[in-house]
Motif scaffolding. Structure first.
Motif, PDB file in Angstrom:
ATOM      1  N   MET A 106      73.006 -17.997  17.684  1.00 12.74           N
ATOM      2  CA  MET A 106      72.948 -19.385  17.212  1.00 12.74           C
ATOM      3  C   MET A 106      73.533 -20.350  18.235  1.00 12.74           C
ATOM      4  N   VAL A 107      74.677 -20.009  18.797  1.00 17.37           N
ATOM      5  CA  VAL A 107      75.296 -20.869  19.807  1.00 17.37           C
ATOM      6  C   VAL A 107      74.404 -20.954  21.038  1.00 17.37           C
ATOM      7  N   ASN A 108      73.877 -19.812  21.473  1.00 22.17           N
ATOM      8  CA  ASN A 108      72.977 -19.804  22.630  1.00 22.17           C
ATOM      9  C   ASN A 108      71.775 -20.719  22.399  1.00 22.17           C
ATOM     10  N   THR A 109      71.220 -20.641  21.201  1.00 22.37           N
ATOM     11  CA  THR A 109      70.036 -21.448  20.888  1.00 22.37           C
ATOM     12  C   THR A 109      70.375 -22.930  20.863  1.00 22.37           C
ATOM     13  N   MET A 110      71.532 -23.277  20.338  1.00 21.55           N
ATOM     14  CA  MET A 110      71.948 -24.685  20.341  1.00 21.55           C
ATOM     15  C   MET A 110      72.072 -25.204  21.773  1.00 21.55           C
ATOM     16  N   LEU A 111      72.650 -24.399  22.641  1.00 20.48           N
ATOM     17  CA  LEU A 111      72.807 -24.813  24.039  1.00 20.48           C
ATOM     18  C   LEU A 111      71.452 -24.926  24.735  1.00 20.48           C
ATOM     19  N   ASP A 117      64.492 -29.655  20.249  1.00 22.64           N
ATOM     20  CA  ASP A 117      63.847 -29.266  18.991  1.00 22.64           C
ATOM     21  C   ASP A 117      64.747 -29.636  17.807  1.00 22.64           C
ATOM     22  N   ASP A 118      64.412 -30.732  17.145  1.00 25.63           N
ATOM     23  CA  ASP A 118      65.232 -31.229  16.042  1.00 25.63           C
ATOM     24  C   ASP A 118      65.286 -30.254  14.879  1.00 25.63           C
ATOM     25  N   GLU A 119      64.168 -29.605  14.577  1.00 27.17           N
ATOM     26  CA  GLU A 119      64.119 -28.699  13.428  1.00 27.17           C
ATOM     27  C   GLU A 119      65.038 -27.492  13.639  1.00 27.17           C
ATOM     28  N   ILE A 120      64.986 -26.923  14.835  1.00 25.13           N
ATOM     29  CA  ILE A 120      65.853 -25.780  15.133  1.00 25.13           C
ATOM     30  C   ILE A 120      67.307 -26.213  15.147  1.00 25.13           C
ATOM     31  N   ARG A 121      67.592 -27.382  15.740  1.00 21.96           N
ATOM     32  CA  ARG A 121      68.969 -27.879  15.773  1.00 21.96           C
ATOM     33  C   ARG A 121      69.511 -28.065  14.359  1.00 21.96           C
ATOM     34  N   GLU A 122      68.711 -28.651  13.484  1.00 21.58           N
ATOM     35  CA  GLU A 122      69.158 -28.895  12.112  1.00 21.58           C
ATOM     36  C   GLU A 122      69.340 -27.580  11.352  1.00 21.58           C
ATOM     37  N   LYS A 123      68.462 -26.627  11.590  1.00 18.53           N
ATOM     38  CA  LYS A 123      68.563 -25.321  10.926  1.00 18.53           C
ATOM     39  C   LYS A 123      69.876 -24.636  11.304  1.00 18.53           C
ATOM     40  N   ILE A 124      70.151 -24.571  12.595  1.00 21.06           N
ATOM     41  CA  ILE A 124      71.354 -23.878  13.051  1.00 21.06           C
ATOM     42  C   ILE A 124      72.604 -24.656  12.671  1.00 21.06           C
ATOM     43  N   THR A 125      72.536 -25.980  12.747  1.00 21.47           N
ATOM     44  CA  THR A 125      73.675 -26.806  12.336  1.00 21.47           C
ATOM     45  C   THR A 125      74.039 -26.527  10.886  1.00 21.47           C
ATOM     46  N   ASN A 126      73.029 -26.377  10.044  1.00 22.26           N
ATOM     47  CA  ASN A 126      73.271 -26.083   8.633  1.00 22.26           C
ATOM     48  C   ASN A 126      73.998 -24.752   8.461  1.00 22.26           C
ATOM     49  N   TYR A 127      73.571 -23.731   9.196  1.00 26.78           N
ATOM     50  CA  TYR A 127      74.230 -22.427   9.104  1.00 26.78           C
ATOM     51  C   TYR A 127      75.669 -22.498   9.621  1.00 26.78           C
ATOM     52  N   LEU A 128      75.874 -23.165  10.747  1.00 25.01           N
ATOM     53  CA  LEU A 128      77.217 -23.276  11.314  1.00 25.01           C
ATOM     54  C   LEU A 128      78.137 -24.072  10.390  1.00 25.01           C
ATOM     55  N   GLU A 129      77.588 -25.079   9.716  1.00 22.73           N
ATOM     56  CA  GLU A 129      78.387 -25.855   8.759  1.00 22.73           C
ATOM     57  C   GLU A 129      78.781 -25.002   7.554  1.00 22.73           C
ATOM     58  N   GLN A 130      77.918 -24.064   7.175  1.00 27.61           N
ATOM     59  CA  GLN A 130      78.272 -23.159   6.076  1.00 27.61           C
ATOM     60  C   GLN A 130      79.451 -22.269   6.465  1.00 27.61           C
ATOM     61  N   ILE A 131      79.450 -21.796   7.713  1.00 25.81           N
ATOM     62  CA  ILE A 131      80.572 -20.979   8.189  1.00 25.81           C
ATOM     63  C   ILE A 131      81.840 -21.822   8.247  1.00 25.81           C
TER      64      ILE A 131
END
Length: 197
Positions: A106-111, A117-131
């Protein structure tokens, strides 16, 4: 009789995950995925529509696994602070075993893709916010149990812990020795305003 598609799909996702994790989204070709999954291109496209479609499901699978590991560690301890300490102990072991420095998918993909890619950024941001939320809830419980000072902000401390986790995940690409991770984790945990009994 048809094959149990769901089991086959999970197997494909796990194999594709290893490829994406090692070479990133951009660096992974459909040929790489075909080779790793043993699926023909037509089958791959039929199941996932595109390389991006497969990658999105891989991210979901990886993230759900991460959420399960974090929640299991943080929720299964009567002492919230001990739970956080146990999490970082396991985290230290995980990154120490990452001999090729692949880090966190997830971190690699964000970097790699956050600015593209807004959709991927929002998807991963949501997961990281859950953690992050799990850490905040655990720190709140620690405060309620008198393990954390009353003046502390669980929300701010959760962000602090996440920043350190991110930093160590990125640092793992340089493959430092385990004493580096140990020192960072010890300093991170020592910075928590724990009530001394």
């Amino acid at each position: 009789m048809a094959r149990p598609a769901e089991f086959v799909r999970q197997d494909v996702l796990e194999k594709a995950m290893e490829v994406f994790w090692r070479t990133g989204f951009t660096g992974t070709s459909v040929t790489d995925l075909v080779k790793a999954t043993n699926l023909k291109p037509g089958s791959l496209y039929g199941a996932f529509q595109s390389k991006r479609g497969l990658f999105m499901e891989v991210i979901d699978t990886y993230a759900q696994n991460s959420l399960t590991r974090v929640s299991t560690c943080l929720l299964n301890n009567d002492s919230p602070i001990a739970a956080i300490q146990e999490f970082f102990k396991r985290f230290s072991q995980d990154i120490a075993m990452d001999e090729i420095g692949r880090g966190c998918l997830m971190v690699n993909t964000m970097l790699e893709l956050a600015t593209e890619d807004d959709e991927i950024r929002e998807k991963i941001t949501n997961y990281l916010e859950q953690i992050e939320s799990m850490f905040a809830q655990t720190l709140t419980r620690a405060q309620e149990k008198g393990e954390l000072t009353a003046q502390a902000s669980p929300a701010e401390l959760a962000k602090f812990l996440m920043a350190n986790i991110w930093g160590m995940r990125v640092m793992s690409s340089t493959r430092p020795d385990t004493t580096t991770y140990t020192a960072i984790i010890n300093n991170t945990l020592n910075a928590l305003p724990i009530v001394k009994h």
